[in-house]
Design an enzyme around this catalytic site. Sequence first.
Site, PDB file in Angstrom:
ATOM      1  N   GLU A   1       5.508   1.959   8.846  1.00 17.64           N
ATOM      2  CA  GLU A   1       5.732   3.323   8.377  1.00 17.64           C
ATOM      3  C   GLU A   1       4.392   4.019   8.171  1.00 17.64           C
ATOM      4  O   GLU A   1       3.500   3.474   7.550  1.00 17.64           O
ATOM      5  CB  GLU A   1       6.521   3.270   7.063  1.00 17.64           C
ATOM      6  CG  GLU A   1       6.927   4.613   6.549  1.00 17.64           C
ATOM      7  CD  GLU A   1       7.525   5.466   7.659  1.00 17.64           C
ATOM      8  OE1 GLU A   1       8.594   5.098   8.169  1.00 17.64           O
ATOM      9  OE2 GLU A   1       6.925   6.488   8.033  1.00 17.64           O
TER      10      GLU A   1
ATOM     11  N   LYS B   1      -5.912  -2.223   0.343  1.00 25.34           N
ATOM     12  CA  LYS B   1      -5.162  -3.445   0.660  1.00 25.34           C
ATOM     13  C   LYS B   1      -5.191  -3.734   2.161  1.00 25.34           C
ATOM     14  O   LYS B   1      -5.430  -4.871   2.585  1.00 25.34           O
ATOM     15  CB  LYS B   1      -3.718  -3.239   0.174  1.00 25.34           C
ATOM     16  CG  LYS B   1      -2.694  -4.182   0.740  1.00 25.34           C
ATOM     17  CD  LYS B   1      -1.355  -3.956   0.077  1.00 25.34           C
ATOM     18  CE  LYS B   1      -0.563  -2.775   0.582  1.00 25.34           C
ATOM     19  NZ  LYS B   1      -0.021  -2.915   1.928  1.00 25.34           N
TER      20      LYS B   1
ATOM     21  N   ALA C   1      -7.159   1.889   8.419  1.00 24.52           N
ATOM     22  CA  ALA C   1      -8.605   1.640   8.382  1.00 24.52           C
ATOM     23  C   ALA C   1      -9.371   2.831   8.977  1.00 24.52           C
ATOM     24  O   ALA C   1     -10.411   3.236   8.455  1.00 24.52           O
ATOM     25  CB  ALA C   1      -8.934   0.352   9.137  1.00 24.52           C
TER      26      ALA C   1
ATOM     27  N   CYS D   1      -2.370   1.649  -0.169  1.00 23.39           N
ATOM     28  CA  CYS D   1      -2.500   1.118   1.192  1.00 23.39           C
ATOM     29  C   CYS D   1      -3.917   0.902   1.685  1.00 23.39           C
ATOM     30  O   CYS D   1      -4.212  -0.153   2.252  1.00 23.39           O
ATOM     31  CB  CYS D   1      -1.785   2.047   2.162  1.00 23.39           C
ATOM     32  SG  CYS D   1       0.001   1.958   1.950  1.00 23.39           S
TER      33      CYS D   1
ATOM     34  N   GLY E   1      -7.900   6.496  -2.957  1.00 22.89           N
ATOM     35  CA  GLY E   1      -7.095   5.527  -3.700  1.00 22.89           C
ATOM     36  C   GLY E   1      -5.798   5.299  -2.957  1.00 22.89           C
ATOM     37  O   GLY E   1      -5.710   5.534  -1.749  1.00 22.89           O
TER      38      GLY E   1
ATOM     39  N   LYS F   1      -0.816  -0.658  12.506  1.00 19.78           N
ATOM     40  CA  LYS F   1      -0.658  -0.095  11.163  1.00 19.78           C
ATOM     41  C   LYS F   1      -1.917  -0.322  10.335  1.00 19.78           C
ATOM     42  O   LYS F   1      -2.422   0.595   9.686  1.00 19.78           O
ATOM     43  CB  LYS F   1       0.562  -0.730  10.482  1.00 19.78           C
ATOM     44  CG  LYS F   1       0.732  -0.384   9.027  1.00 19.78           C
ATOM     45  CD  LYS F   1       0.993   1.092   8.808  1.00 19.78           C
ATOM     46  CE  LYS F   1       0.669   1.490   7.401  1.00 19.78           C
ATOM     47  NZ  LYS F   1       1.703   2.050   6.630  1.00 19.78           N
ATOM     48  N   LEU F   2      -2.460  -1.545  10.386  1.00 19.99           N
ATOM     49  CA  LEU F   2      -3.690  -1.824   9.640  1.00 19.99           C
ATOM     50  C   LEU F   2      -4.827  -0.955  10.169  1.00 19.99           C
ATOM     51  O   LEU F   2      -5.620  -0.402   9.407  1.00 19.99           O
ATOM     52  CB  LEU F   2      -4.088  -3.302   9.779  1.00 19.99           C
ATOM     53  CG  LEU F   2      -3.149  -4.347   9.184  1.00 19.99           C
ATOM     54  CD1 LEU F   2      -3.744  -5.742   9.372  1.00 19.99           C
ATOM     55  CD2 LEU F   2      -2.924  -4.088   7.701  1.00 19.99           C
TER      56      LEU F   2
END
Length: 459
Positions: A160, A278, A224, A275, A272, A219-220
Amino acid sequence: MNSPKKILCIGAGYVGTPTMAVIARHCPQHKITVVDINAERSAQWNSDTLPSYEPGLDEIVKAVRGKNLFFTTDVPPAIREADIIFVSVNTPTKQFGAGAGMAADLQYWERTARQILEHSKSPKIIVEKSTLPVKTAQAMERILDAAAAPIRFDVLSNPEFLAEGTAIEDLEHPDRVLIGSQETIEGLAARDQLVALYENWVPRDRIITSNIWSSELSKLVANAFLAQRISSINAVSALCEKTGADISEVALAVGTDHRVGRYFLNASVGFGGSCFKKDILNLVYICRHYGLHEAADYWNGVLKINDYQTERFVLNMLGAMHNTLADKQIALFGFAFKANTGDTRESPAILVARRLLDEKACVAITDPKALDNARKDLAGLSGRIRYEEDPYAAAAGADAIAVLTEWDLYRGLDYAKIFAAMNKPAFVFDGRNILDHHALHRLGFNVYAIGKSPLSSFA
Ligand code: UDX
Ligand code: UDX
């Protein structure tokens, strides 16, 4: 997929509920159930007061709830009847053991996989909504393959990309929907079913399909990249403060190149949210796992600059206010990690508040939606903290205001009235660059913004 289906989402969080509410709105033919182990949260979704604030969500939930959208805590029957199961449980950073502080904590996710296995009696499509390390679908498949009586499970990755505060708009008009699948006949057939679900409102050319590992990794990487832009502009903001360049002018000049683009170039006190940090930690961990240390260091740099930026903001306050904050009163305008949400996870305001308390300052916190979360975040800290609904009350008697969240309402306040009620000299530290700095300076404030020369009699 227009034949009626039973769709289940496990995890009624910031992602799961808005996503299911929008599916329910566009797919009246399907029955959507959202389960959560947290009974209180489930009850709140069934009440008049929803557990989290998200513009537009209230109206949709109230329109479809009880028709084709249902909230429950009763997991087994919900799993048994479902054709498609979205897994949207949280995957926080692991706090213990191997990979502590970096890797994703997959315990909720694995428990969910085992629950699905235990209660399933018929074939199902399992959709990973939670952000997961690349190759997690393989682990899900292995767990599900352990069924005593073989049942067919097809695992898809469908990350998502919604952002909080604009979740409904993002779900209604996504830039893209990404669906990763195994490239087998069964995997592709499952993928087509999910494509058909989204086609109820998303144009087909915005639905991207890929192999499952690309989808998980994308997604990562998407998060990033977004975070990297903010750290890039924040790194430049430090240089602007030393050289007389203005970060807003630099961002405009750079961002108008269409190859760069203008989004995510707002210098700030730091990013902040649940997501970015992390997911980057996760990416760094995976790179290290494969021995790709240069790549890991590169992405870790994005986080280092973010910490540096928040720390720098506090040190700038300290320096501007004559190197002591002891007994000074600081009003924090905003505590949420961004505007239009009450979410404070990883909010830079938490670090700023802690550091100011370390300096023995008195802190008055105001925020239109996040005060309850702020109280929880700062519970147990020693020091003088006040919580004020009204920004005027927070600023009354203060030596300084620090703007930490870009709420629109802070732009339109009567700063002449605020100035009159503050201690002198009065300071404004604009951690979001949303105020009219010259107007504030004319009123008598000493103004410090991010990436700009101070407008101050002390600079
Ligand atoms: C989501 C994704 O799941 C996460 O991976 C992504 O990176 C960010 O968005 P989010 O919706 O923000 O997380 O998490 P949260 O609001 O904490 O919701 C997760 C929900 O799952 C909680 O309500 C929790 O009670 C529930 N849950 C958790 C279960 O129902 N079962 C579990 O076993 C664990
Ligand atoms: C992010 C991604 O945008 C979304 O696609 C993904 O699904 C989840 O993570 P979110 O964390 O909800 O969404 O909010 P986002 O708008 O990305 O903002 C993240 C943080 O960056 C906030 O603290 C925000 O204030 C900050 N930010 C954003 C900046 O400091 N400058 C900017 O230019 C943009």
